[in-house]
Motif scaffolding. Structure first.
Motif, PDB file in Angstrom:
ATOM      1  N   THR A   1       0.845  -1.186   0.000  1.00 19.92           N
ATOM      2  CA  THR A   1       0.000   0.000   0.000  1.00 19.92           C
ATOM      3  C   THR A   1       0.886   1.244   0.000  1.00 19.92           C
ATOM      4  O   THR A   1       2.026   1.200   0.470  1.00 19.92           O
ATOM      5  CB  THR A   1      -0.932   0.041   1.222  1.00 19.92           C
ATOM      6  OG1 THR A   1      -0.137   0.066   2.420  1.00 19.92           O
ATOM      7  CG2 THR A   1      -1.847  -1.168   1.262  1.00 19.92           C
ATOM      8  N   GLU A   2       0.344   2.332  -0.509  1.00 25.86           N
ATOM      9  CA  GLU A   2       1.115   3.576  -0.551  1.00 25.86           C
ATOM     10  C   GLU A   2       0.165   4.767  -0.418  1.00 25.86           C
ATOM     11  O   GLU A   2      -0.853   4.848  -1.118  1.00 25.86           O
ATOM     12  CB  GLU A   2       1.884   3.689  -1.862  1.00 25.86           C
ATOM     13  CG  GLU A   2       2.704   4.967  -1.972  1.00 25.86           C
ATOM     14  CD  GLU A   2       3.359   5.145  -3.335  1.00 25.86           C
ATOM     15  OE1 GLU A   2       4.131   6.107  -3.513  1.00 25.86           O
ATOM     16  OE2 GLU A   2       3.066   4.321  -4.238  1.00 25.86           O
TER      17      GLU A   2
ATOM     18  N   PHE B   1       2.172  13.121  -5.694  1.00 28.08           N
ATOM     19  CA  PHE B   1       1.437  12.130  -6.473  1.00 28.08           C
ATOM     20  C   PHE B   1       1.634  12.357  -7.968  1.00 28.08           C
ATOM     21  O   PHE B   1       1.650  13.479  -8.452  1.00 28.08           O
ATOM     22  CB  PHE B   1      -0.056  12.172  -6.145  1.00 28.08           C
ATOM     23  CG  PHE B   1      -0.850  11.142  -6.897  1.00 28.08           C
ATOM     24  CD1 PHE B   1      -0.937   9.850  -6.434  1.00 28.08           C
ATOM     25  CD2 PHE B   1      -1.464  11.467  -8.105  1.00 28.08           C
ATOM     26  CE1 PHE B   1      -1.657   8.891  -7.135  1.00 28.08           C
ATOM     27  CE2 PHE B   1      -2.179  10.518  -8.809  1.00 28.08           C
ATOM     28  CZ  PHE B   1      -2.271   9.232  -8.325  1.00 28.08           C
TER      29      PHE B   1
ATOM     30  N   ILE C   1      -1.765  -1.792 -10.281  1.00 29.98           N
ATOM     31  CA  ILE C   1      -1.915  -0.734  -9.294  1.00 29.98           C
ATOM     32  C   ILE C   1      -3.393  -0.359  -9.222  1.00 29.98           C
ATOM     33  O   ILE C   1      -4.057  -0.184 -10.236  1.00 29.98           O
ATOM     34  CB  ILE C   1      -1.055   0.508  -9.621  1.00 29.98           C
ATOM     35  CG1 ILE C   1      -1.110   1.495  -8.457  1.00 29.98           C
ATOM     36  CG2 ILE C   1      -1.457   1.161 -10.930  1.00 29.98           C
ATOM     37  CD1 ILE C   1      -0.019   2.530  -8.469  1.00 29.98           C
TER      38      ILE C   1
ATOM     39  N   ASN D   1      -5.867   2.423  -7.744  1.00 31.83           N
ATOM     40  CA  ASN D   1      -5.939   3.772  -7.198  1.00 31.83           C
ATOM     41  C   ASN D   1      -7.241   3.964  -6.434  1.00 31.83           C
ATOM     42  O   ASN D   1      -8.329   3.712  -6.968  1.00 31.83           O
ATOM     43  CB  ASN D   1      -5.852   4.804  -8.319  1.00 31.83           C
ATOM     44  CG  ASN D   1      -4.494   4.795  -8.994  1.00 31.83           C
ATOM     45  OD1 ASN D   1      -3.499   5.185  -8.407  1.00 31.83           O
ATOM     46  ND2 ASN D   1      -4.456   4.327 -10.242  1.00 31.83           N
TER      47      ASN D   1
ATOM     48  N   LYS E   1      -0.301  -3.310  -5.932  1.00 32.62           N
ATOM     49  CA  LYS E   1      -0.166  -2.168  -5.015  1.00 32.62           C
ATOM     50  C   LYS E   1      -1.492  -1.416  -4.943  1.00 32.62           C
ATOM     51  O   LYS E   1      -2.153  -1.198  -5.961  1.00 32.62           O
ATOM     52  CB  LYS E   1       0.937  -1.211  -5.473  1.00 32.62           C
ATOM     53  CG  LYS E   1       1.020   0.070  -4.619  1.00 32.62           C
ATOM     54  CD  LYS E   1       2.069   1.045  -5.137  1.00 32.62           C
ATOM     55  CE  LYS E   1       3.463   0.593  -4.734  1.00 32.62           C
ATOM     56  NZ  LYS E   1       4.490   1.643  -5.039  1.00 32.62           N
TER      57      LYS E   1
ATOM     58  N   ARG F   1      -2.829   2.241  -4.019  1.00 35.39           N
ATOM     59  CA  ARG F   1      -2.253   3.576  -3.873  1.00 35.39           C
ATOM     60  C   ARG F   1      -3.352   4.627  -3.709  1.00 35.39           C
ATOM     61  O   ARG F   1      -4.375   4.587  -4.370  1.00 35.39           O
ATOM     62  CB  ARG F   1      -1.406   3.917  -5.106  1.00 35.39           C
ATOM     63  CG  ARG F   1      -0.776   5.312  -5.051  1.00 35.39           C
ATOM     64  CD  ARG F   1       0.054   5.588  -6.297  1.00 35.39           C
ATOM     65  NE  ARG F   1      -0.751   5.583  -7.526  1.00 35.39           N
ATOM     66  CZ  ARG F   1      -0.260   5.844  -8.729  1.00 35.39           C
ATOM     67  NH1 ARG F   1       1.033   6.094  -8.876  1.00 35.39           N
ATOM     68  NH2 ARG F   1      -1.046   5.827  -9.795  1.00 35.39           N
ATOM     69  N   TRP F   2      -3.095   5.549  -2.800  1.00 36.95           N
ATOM     70  CA  TRP F   2      -4.020   6.664  -2.621  1.00 36.95           C
ATOM     71  C   TRP F   2      -3.858   7.666  -3.755  1.00 36.95           C
ATOM     72  O   TRP F   2      -2.747   7.987  -4.163  1.00 36.95           O
ATOM     73  CB  TRP F   2      -3.760   7.367  -1.293  1.00 36.95           C
ATOM     74  CG  TRP F   2      -4.616   8.598  -1.095  1.00 36.95           C
ATOM     75  CD1 TRP F   2      -5.950   8.634  -0.829  1.00 36.95           C
ATOM     76  CD2 TRP F   2      -4.184   9.958  -1.179  1.00 36.95           C
ATOM     77  NE1 TRP F   2      -6.392   9.928  -0.740  1.00 36.95           N
ATOM     78  CE2 TRP F   2      -5.325  10.781  -0.952  1.00 36.95           C
ATOM     79  CE3 TRP F   2      -2.947  10.569  -1.421  1.00 36.95           C
ATOM     80  CZ2 TRP F   2      -5.254  12.163  -0.958  1.00 36.95           C
ATOM     81  CZ3 TRP F   2      -2.878  11.959  -1.433  1.00 36.95           C
ATOM     82  CH2 TRP F   2      -4.024  12.736  -1.192  1.00 36.95           C
TER      83      TRP F   2
END
Length: 238
Positions: free
Chosen positions: A103-104, A111, A185, A187, A224, A226-227
């Protein structure tokens, strides 16, 4: 307590001492104490029922039970009035230690969507408009849109749960299509949802299932979460 509450509302509103309590509640948009306590009791009982710990037994030894109603009976009546379509998402708190995905949460100013190393890019979102919740997802493979979906979740679903449902359905689709040997990924614009996926203690069935799906997906892929900043014009997230 009721007297103290009434005095406080009179002081706040500056109303005359003869003002009815109901009028004070309406003016200040305040929930009556009795209703507030019933709501707190119902929420607690609902949580206990969701994890199988609600018994609702009568413990009173009163000689004439017709004159009185036990607390559990009263709350039990409230529980029976809850619509059957409400989904119990709560579960007994438990540990989930294994994470095969990452996670990120980057800083907003750091970003970037320019990383082209991911072969599959997903966007997920959950929202609630006019008391109706929904989840949406978009999947692109090598820059080409390959799948999208919107899910109506009704009136009783919260926004955090809708966010999690969006990720869960994304993983379901990728697993159902046999996705393997890809760099993926996902989002998500909810930091709370990402932190829930990263937490070792889980209290939600949907979160548990999503973590399981992500771990399975990560067996043959790099995954992953990711925010992504919301409402910033990023294509795919709006």
């Amino acid at each position: 307590i009721a007297k103290i509450r009434r005095l406080a509302l009179l002081m706040v509103t500056g109303a005359m001492s003869s003002t009815p309590g109901t009028a004070l509640d309406i003016i200040t948009n305040t929930t009556p104490i009795k209703d507030h306590l019933r709501l707190c009791a119902a929420k607690t009982a609902y949580s206990l029922r969701a994890v199988g710990q609600w018994e609702g037994k009568i413990t009173s030894n009163l000689s004439d039970p017709k004159k009185f109603s036990s607390h559990t009976n009263t709350v039990g009546e409230i529980l029976t009035s809850i619509p059957s379509e409400w989904k119990d998402d709560l579960t007994v708190p438990h540990l989930i230690l294994d994470r095969d995905f990452s996670t990120e949460i980057p800083r907003s100013e750091d970003f970037s969507t320019e990383d082209s190393s991911y072969s599959i890019t997903c966007y997920t979102d959950g929202s609630k408009i006019d008391n109706n919740a929904g989840a949406g997802l978009l999947i692109r493979t090598n820059g080409v849109e390959t799948y999208s979906a919107s899910i109506n979740l009704g009136e009783t679903t919260t926004v955090p749960l809708a966010e999690m449902v969006a990720i869960q359905n994304t993983t379901k689709h990728l697993l159902s299509t046999g996705t393997a040997h890809e760099k993926i990924i996902i989002n998500c614009d909810s930091q709370g949802t990402i932190k829930a996926l990263d937490s070792t203690v889980c209290r939600s069935k949907t979160t548990t299932n999503t973590i399981t799906n992500l771990n399975v997906l990560a067996v043959f892929n790099t995954v992953k979460i990711r925010w992504i900043p919301a409402h910033k014009g990023y294509e795919g997230n709006e």
